[in-house]
Design a protein around this motif. Structure first.
Motif, PDB file in Angstrom:
ATOM      1  N   GLU A  78     -37.667 -16.847  29.425  1.00  0.00           N
ATOM      2  CA  GLU A  78     -37.439 -15.654  28.609  1.00  0.00           C
ATOM      3  C   GLU A  78     -37.674 -14.360  29.399  1.00  0.00           C
ATOM      4  OE1 GLU A  78     -41.735 -16.886  27.856  1.00  0.00           O
ATOM      5  OE2 GLU A  78     -39.799 -17.900  28.106  1.00  0.00           O
ATOM      6  N   HIS A  79     -38.371 -14.460  30.534  1.00  0.00           N
ATOM      7  CA  HIS A  79     -38.635 -13.293  31.374  1.00  0.00           C
ATOM      8  C   HIS A  79     -37.541 -13.064  32.420  1.00  0.00           C
ATOM      9  CE1 HIS A  79     -42.746 -12.833  29.835  1.00  0.00           C
ATOM     10  NE2 HIS A  79     -42.795 -14.154  29.853  1.00  0.00           N
ATOM     11  N   LEU A  80     -36.660 -14.018  32.585  1.00  0.00           N
ATOM     12  CA  LEU A  80     -35.623 -13.936  33.624  1.00  0.00           C
ATOM     13  C   LEU A  80     -34.326 -13.361  33.067  1.00  0.00           C
ATOM     14  CD1 LEU A  80     -36.112 -17.413  35.319  1.00  0.00           C
ATOM     15  CD2 LEU A  80     -37.051 -15.206  36.030  1.00  0.00           C
ATOM     16  N   LEU A  81     -33.635 -12.608  33.907  1.00  0.00           N
ATOM     17  CA  LEU A  81     -32.315 -12.125  33.512  1.00  0.00           C
ATOM     18  C   LEU A  81     -31.294 -13.251  33.591  1.00  0.00           C
ATOM     19  CD1 LEU A  81     -32.274  -8.691  35.352  1.00  0.00           C
ATOM     20  CD2 LEU A  81     -32.726  -9.135  32.941  1.00  0.00           C
ATOM     21  N   SER A  82     -31.490 -14.172  34.572  1.00  0.00           N
ATOM     22  CA  SER A  82     -30.512 -15.226  34.769  1.00  0.00           C
ATOM     23  C   SER A  82     -31.170 -16.596  34.955  1.00  0.00           C
ATOM     24  CB  SER A  82     -29.621 -14.915  35.969  1.00  0.00           C
ATOM     25  OG  SER A  82     -28.621 -15.903  36.070  1.00  0.00           O
ATOM     26  N   PRO A  83     -31.658 -17.184  33.872  1.00  0.00           N
ATOM     27  CA  PRO A  83     -32.192 -18.542  33.995  1.00  0.00           C
ATOM     28  C   PRO A  83     -31.131 -19.547  34.433  1.00  0.00           C
ATOM     29  CG  PRO A  83     -32.215 -17.817  31.697  1.00  0.00           C
ATOM     30  CD  PRO A  83     -31.785 -16.657  32.516  1.00  0.00           C
ATOM     31  N   TYR A  84     -29.853 -19.206  34.243  1.00  0.00           N
ATOM     32  CA  TYR A  84     -28.754 -20.067  34.679  1.00  0.00           C
ATOM     33  C   TYR A  84     -28.864 -20.353  36.181  1.00  0.00           C
ATOM     34  CZ  TYR A  84     -23.974 -21.651  35.579  1.00  0.00           C
ATOM     35  OH  TYR A  84     -22.880 -22.383  35.971  1.00  0.00           O
ATOM     36  N   GLU A  85     -29.043 -19.314  36.988  1.00  0.00           N
ATOM     37  CA  GLU A  85     -29.137 -19.474  38.443  1.00  0.00           C
ATOM     38  C   GLU A  85     -30.339 -20.323  38.832  1.00  0.00           C
ATOM     39  OE1 GLU A  85     -26.768 -18.643  40.515  1.00  0.00           O
ATOM     40  OE2 GLU A  85     -25.632 -17.732  38.883  1.00  0.00           O
ATOM     41  N   VAL A  86     -31.447 -20.128  38.146  1.00  0.00           N
ATOM     42  CA  VAL A  86     -32.651 -20.907  38.436  1.00  0.00           C
ATOM     43  C   VAL A  86     -32.410 -22.380  38.119  1.00  0.00           C
ATOM     44  CG1 VAL A  86     -35.065 -21.272  37.767  1.00  0.00           C
ATOM     45  CG2 VAL A  86     -34.207 -18.944  38.141  1.00  0.00           C
ATOM     46  N   LEU A  87     -31.851 -22.660  36.952  1.00  0.00           N
ATOM     47  CA  LEU A  87     -31.581 -24.045  36.570  1.00  0.00           C
ATOM     48  C   LEU A  87     -30.601 -24.723  37.520  1.00  0.00           C
ATOM     49  CD1 LEU A  87     -31.485 -23.571  32.727  1.00  0.00           C
ATOM     50  CD2 LEU A  87     -33.031 -25.113  33.967  1.00  0.00           C
ATOM     51  N   LYS A  88     -29.592 -23.997  37.981  1.00  0.00           N
ATOM     52  CA  LYS A  88     -28.617 -24.565  38.920  1.00  0.00           C
ATOM     53  C   LYS A  88     -29.255 -24.882  40.273  1.00  0.00           C
ATOM     54  CE  LYS A  88     -24.569 -24.912  38.533  1.00  0.00           C
ATOM     55  NZ  LYS A  88     -23.709 -26.031  38.186  1.00  0.00           N
ATOM     56  N   PHE A 123     -34.908 -17.201  22.813  1.00  0.00           N
ATOM     57  CA  PHE A 123     -33.839 -18.150  22.541  1.00  0.00           C
ATOM     58  C   PHE A 123     -33.849 -18.656  21.107  1.00  0.00           C
ATOM     59  CE2 PHE A 123     -34.703 -18.461  27.056  1.00  0.00           C
ATOM     60  CZ  PHE A 123     -33.452 -18.604  27.629  1.00  0.00           C
ATOM     61  N   GLU A 124     -32.681 -19.031  20.644  1.00  0.00           N
ATOM     62  CA  GLU A 124     -32.564 -19.959  19.535  1.00  0.00           C
ATOM     63  C   GLU A 124     -32.437 -21.318  20.203  1.00  0.00           C
ATOM     64  OE1 GLU A 124     -29.807 -18.953  16.396  1.00  0.00           O
ATOM     65  OE2 GLU A 124     -29.975 -16.826  16.909  1.00  0.00           O
ATOM     66  N   ASP A 125     -32.826 -22.383  19.510  1.00  0.00           N
ATOM     67  CA  ASP A 125     -32.840 -23.701  20.148  1.00  0.00           C
ATOM     68  C   ASP A 125     -31.485 -24.080  20.731  1.00  0.00           C
ATOM     69  OD1 ASP A 125     -31.651 -24.084  17.641  1.00  0.00           O
ATOM     70  OD2 ASP A 125     -32.952 -25.757  17.081  1.00  0.00           O
ATOM     71  N   TRP A 126     -30.413 -23.805  20.026  1.00  0.00           N
ATOM     72  CA  TRP A 126     -29.074 -24.162  20.510  1.00  0.00           C
ATOM     73  C   TRP A 126     -28.718 -23.425  21.792  1.00  0.00           C
ATOM     74  CZ3 TRP A 126     -25.198 -20.657  21.223  1.00  0.00           C
ATOM     75  CH2 TRP A 126     -25.328 -19.419  20.579  1.00  0.00           C
ATOM     76  N   GLN A 127     -29.251 -22.214  21.984  1.00  0.00           N
ATOM     77  CA  GLN A 127     -28.950 -21.453  23.190  1.00  0.00           C
ATOM     78  C   GLN A 127     -29.582 -22.098  24.419  1.00  0.00           C
ATOM     79  OE1 GLN A 127     -30.450 -17.756  21.466  1.00  0.00           O
ATOM     80  NE2 GLN A 127     -28.449 -16.822  21.867  1.00  0.00           N
ATOM     81  N   LEU A 128     -30.841 -22.527  24.299  1.00  0.00           N
ATOM     82  CA  LEU A 128     -31.472 -23.220  25.427  1.00  0.00           C
ATOM     83  C   LEU A 128     -30.766 -24.547  25.687  1.00  0.00           C
ATOM     84  CD1 LEU A 128     -33.631 -23.307  27.628  1.00  0.00           C
ATOM     85  CD2 LEU A 128     -35.115 -24.465  25.974  1.00  0.00           C
ATOM     86  N   ASP A 129     -30.448 -25.274  24.632  1.00  0.00           N
ATOM     87  CA  ASP A 129     -29.714 -26.537  24.804  1.00  0.00           C
ATOM     88  C   ASP A 129     -28.412 -26.313  25.565  1.00  0.00           C
ATOM     89  OD1 ASP A 129     -31.732 -27.638  23.266  1.00  0.00           O
ATOM     90  OD2 ASP A 129     -30.455 -28.097  21.544  1.00  0.00           O
ATOM     91  N   TRP A 130     -27.666 -25.303  25.182  1.00  0.00           N
ATOM     92  CA  TRP A 130     -26.386 -25.004  25.812  1.00  0.00           C
ATOM     93  C   TRP A 130     -26.578 -24.605  27.271  1.00  0.00           C
ATOM     94  CZ3 TRP A 130     -22.985 -20.145  24.760  1.00  0.00           C
ATOM     95  CH2 TRP A 130     -21.698 -20.350  25.270  1.00  0.00           C
ATOM     96  N   LEU A 131     -27.579 -23.789  27.541  1.00  0.00           N
ATOM     97  CA  LEU A 131     -27.880 -23.376  28.912  1.00  0.00           C
ATOM     98  C   LEU A 131     -28.202 -24.594  29.777  1.00  0.00           C
ATOM     99  CD1 LEU A 131     -28.447 -21.107  30.992  1.00  0.00           C
ATOM    100  CD2 LEU A 131     -30.785 -21.038  30.078  1.00  0.00           C
ATOM    101  N   LEU A 132     -29.024 -25.493  29.266  1.00  0.00           N
ATOM    102  CA  LEU A 132     -29.366 -26.701  30.022  1.00  0.00           C
ATOM    103  C   LEU A 132     -28.129 -27.568  30.250  1.00  0.00           C
ATOM    104  CD1 LEU A 132     -32.783 -27.526  28.347  1.00  0.00           C
ATOM    105  CD2 LEU A 132     -32.439 -26.943  30.756  1.00  0.00           C
ATOM    106  N   GLU A 133     -27.357 -27.794  29.212  1.00  0.00           N
ATOM    107  CA  GLU A 133     -26.160 -28.629  29.347  1.00  0.00           C
ATOM    108  C   GLU A 133     -25.156 -28.011  30.317  1.00  0.00           C
ATOM    109  OE1 GLU A 133     -25.042 -29.055  25.228  1.00  0.00           O
ATOM    110  OE2 GLU A 133     -26.787 -30.316  24.822  1.00  0.00           O
ATOM    111  N   LYS A 134     -24.979 -26.694  30.242  1.00  0.00           N
ATOM    112  CA  LYS A 134     -24.014 -26.015  31.118  1.00  0.00           C
ATOM    113  C   LYS A 134     -24.448 -26.066  32.578  1.00  0.00           C
ATOM    114  CE  LYS A 134     -21.346 -21.865  31.519  1.00  0.00           C
ATOM    115  NZ  LYS A 134     -20.214 -21.412  30.834  1.00  0.00           N
TER     116      LYS A 134
END
Length: 178
Positions: A78-88, A123-134
């Motif tokens: 929640e503190h990151l602008l782009s958790p997508y990059e971190v997860l990748k 996040f809403e739960d679906w948003q984190l789920d979607w981020l993880l899946e993506k």
């Protein structure tokens, strides 16, 4: 140990969830600097290394260079602008992530004194789920819990019934069929 620390309910439930999914023989990279919960994990027998406080939005080298079996991210995305990059950038095959959920009756957290202590995302739960899946993760388990406070008022009553925290255990999609 967590019984005497704040917030004890969140720490207790997070540790139970971690124990359910992560064996103590595995190595963990915990995103963020050493904190009360990383100390709890160590005292519970986990081998934990934390990142060094670098801005993970700009610098994922600690993640990319880690040989840890598991990455944990407890209330950091929640503190990151782009958790997508971190997860990748995560090479580990397993991840445990928890985030505060967005509450319709409370605005996002923002410290007035510490510019780094702010929530860019709630996040809403679906948003984190979607981020993880993506980003290539398959969710294997999830849990939510409330965060009641001992105060009077409309919001404290809502906090008794409205989930505030969401935790997810996921595995890399490429690891599932191996």
């Amino acid at each position: 140990m967590y019984e005497k620390t704040f917030p004890n309910k969140r720490f207790k439930l997070t540790l139970q969830f971690l124990r359910k999914h992560i064996d103590k023989t595995t190595s963990i990279l915990d995103l963020g600097v050493e904190n009360p919960f990383s100390k709890i994990m160590i005292s519970d027998g986990y081998s934990v290394k934390n990142t060094s406080g670098e801005d993970l939005d700009d610098n994922q080298s600690a993640i990319e260079n880690s040989s840890a079996d598991v990455v944990t991210a407890f209330e950091i995305f929640e503190h990151l602008l782009s958790p997508y990059e971190v997860l990748k950038s995560i090479k580990a095959e397993k991840i445990v992530v928890s985030v505060p959920l967005k509450l319709w009756f409370a605005s996002a957290y923002r410290s007035k004194t510490d510019m780094r202590d702010r929530h860019y995302h709630e996040f809403e739960d679906w948003q984190l789920d979607w981020l993880l899946e993506k980003t290539g993760w398959i969710i294997k388990d999830r849990q939510k819990w409330t965060n009641p406070v001992n105060k009077l008022g409309f919001r404290p009553i809502l906090r008794r019934f409205t989930p505030r925290y969401y935790i997810v255990y996921a595995e890399k999609a490429s690891n599932i069929n191996s």
